[in-house]
Write an enzyme that holds these catalytic residues in place. Sequence first.
Site, PDB file in Angstrom:
ATOM      1  N   HIS A 129       0.857  -1.199   0.000  1.00  0.00           N
ATOM      2  CA  HIS A 129       0.000   0.000   0.000  1.00  0.00           C
ATOM      3  C   HIS A 129       0.896   1.253   0.000  1.00  0.00           C
ATOM      4  O   HIS A 129       0.700   2.185   0.773  1.00  0.00           O
ATOM      5  CB  HIS A 129      -0.952   0.011   1.206  1.00  0.00           C
ATOM      6  N   TYR A 137       3.463  -5.108   9.796  1.00  0.00           N
ATOM      7  CA  TYR A 137       3.355  -3.649   9.670  1.00  0.00           C
ATOM      8  C   TYR A 137       4.400  -2.982  10.572  1.00  0.00           C
ATOM      9  O   TYR A 137       4.970  -1.953  10.213  1.00  0.00           O
ATOM     10  CB  TYR A 137       1.956  -3.144  10.050  1.00  0.00           C
TER      11      TYR A 137
END
Lengths: 187, 370
Positions: free
Chosen positions: B72, B343
Amino acid sequence: MSPLFPLPARLLHWLMAVLILAMLVIGVAMVGSLADYHTLVSAHRPLGILILCLALIRLAYRRRHPAPRLPADLPAWQRVTAHASHVALYALMIGLPLVGWAMLSAARYPIVLFGPLVLPPIMPASPVLYAALRGLHTVLAYGLAAIVLLHLAAALMHGLVRRDGVLASMTGWRQPAHPAPDAALRR
Amino acid sequence: MSLLDQITGGAGGLSPRAVILRLCAIGAVTAASASGFAYAGGWLSPGRLTPERMIDGFQEVNGVHPGFRRNHAKGLCVEGRFESSGAAAGLTRVRMLAPGVVLPITGRVALAVGTPDAADAAGTVRSLALRVRLADGEEWRTGMNSLPVFLVRTPEAFYEQILAGKPDPATGKPDPARMKAFFAAHPESVRAAALINARTITSGFADSTYASLNAYRFVAADGTETPVRWAMVPERAPVAQGAADAGRADPNYLFDDLEAELRRAPLRWRLVVTLGRPGDPTADATLPWPSDRKTVDAGTLVLTGTAAEGPGNCRDVNFDPLVLPDGIAPSDDPLLSARSAAYSQSFTRRAGEPKSPSPVKDPPVQGAAL
Ligand code: HEM
Ligand code: HEM
């Protein structure tokens, strides 16, 4: 025979020994695990803060109740090493959790302890600061692990080989006075 | 006095043999403790998929783009507010969903690509990540995708899928045989792909539905737990992507359209919470829940503006899906902990890297607005 550490000091020592070993294991395990990361990091934060609180209590207690003296026949370099390693242990028991708290502050994570309880940030938000502190947390944690191992080996040396009452002063087990000729010199 | 004598201190009357034995025992205890750490750290099982290897996988396929997210990577910051309806207040004790609560929100819209300069394309998965700051330091962060289900069930399958999509150096395209092998090994992904391919691709960020995909648990004031999945559903009727959009020259047309829209007027989404029933799959994001499940309209997200990624805004936030307030808890979905770990690894790497501006500008440099 050496005098013992007072009971509160001994209890704090062994409680913190268990917590610190657990934290080192949790720390290295969580950064290597996808499946258990969340569970482990959720335990890591509150346990780390608990260590910080206990270390501060312990330091305050130690100032009022100094440790028993080391045996008089201990060579000077071992005395210095012992002292330096104890200073380093205290510094890390306090510094490492503070770095953990500071790095999460810099990264803008909420520092969740449990339920709705969240610590306030102690560092301005900054990714650069976070990256530096995150690296420092690893270096200090590995440093702590190394000193803990040294501490363990030295404690066993005192207890099993030198048998000079130093280990017993923390375990609280009264050892029979051994027949070394210079026993009278020891305190 | 030799060093050994200094260390053993005369050994308190032990025989030399006993001293050696005891020294060996001490060495063994110390070495065993060190190995304990090594074992816990996974250094003795180097084949395991770790957060580091997961992120290395993204880098292997996409290259390294310093300062940008490893997935992303192309995004734009958004801001607005959340207006709670109170309809979910009986299901979760989180104050944010109590009646009448209005909270400012920051977030990020993005495309699920590994390179920040990929050209916008209709078929690329779109995402919306949100960060809500509650009282007393609590936060809710969520990252949602414009998908009906996720393509994979486990982090290991996700890793295989990323690597299967790695361009072959000879052709510059992924090797179809590898992708075929991936699907052959993952029938659940074949079923998920059918649902994903059947979805309606809407005209842009403004009329997309963004879904949590992973299940969570809502925990009520009395401790009652309800399995949930949530989605942000646009209030505006979605328009299918037109043929004309496919050939747009502006490589940032999706982002630039959203910017232009939000300059004209705020955009609204409803937070629709789907309540799972016992037996509904919570640990498998490839499976949809039955369509007759009860839903609750928990409130409205109002986006009011955009900003290019930059210092101190959404660029520097990790939208970790397990940053949750009391009252929202993870499910047993294995993707959740894996996402949190990956993440964190992606965030740690990019936090320490030099930053360069995102190709997505605000206001746009090319496209509709010029
Ligand atoms: C005595 C206390 C502590 C010890 C012994 C300890 C130890 C460790 C170790 C060994 C690691 C893994 C380092 C690596 O391999 O990179 C680690 C990581 C970490 N620690 Fe601690 N730590 C302590 C306190 C804290 C505190 C108080 C916090 C936060 C409030 C904290 C937060 C973290 C986080 C967030 C990570 C890394 C997670 C990631 O990178 O995803 N630690 N710690
Ligand atoms: C194990 C599976 C997954 C892995 C390894 C993975 C990996 C990543 C990584 C590395 C990032 C960049 C994080 C950062 O640097 O801040 C990211 C972003 C994101 N992922 Fe995933 N992902 C996974 C599953 C999912 C799922 C199931 C969803 C479902 C909704 C999702 C939605 C998102 C969103 C919305 C973002 C963008 C957040 C933002 O804008 O900052 N991911 N993912």
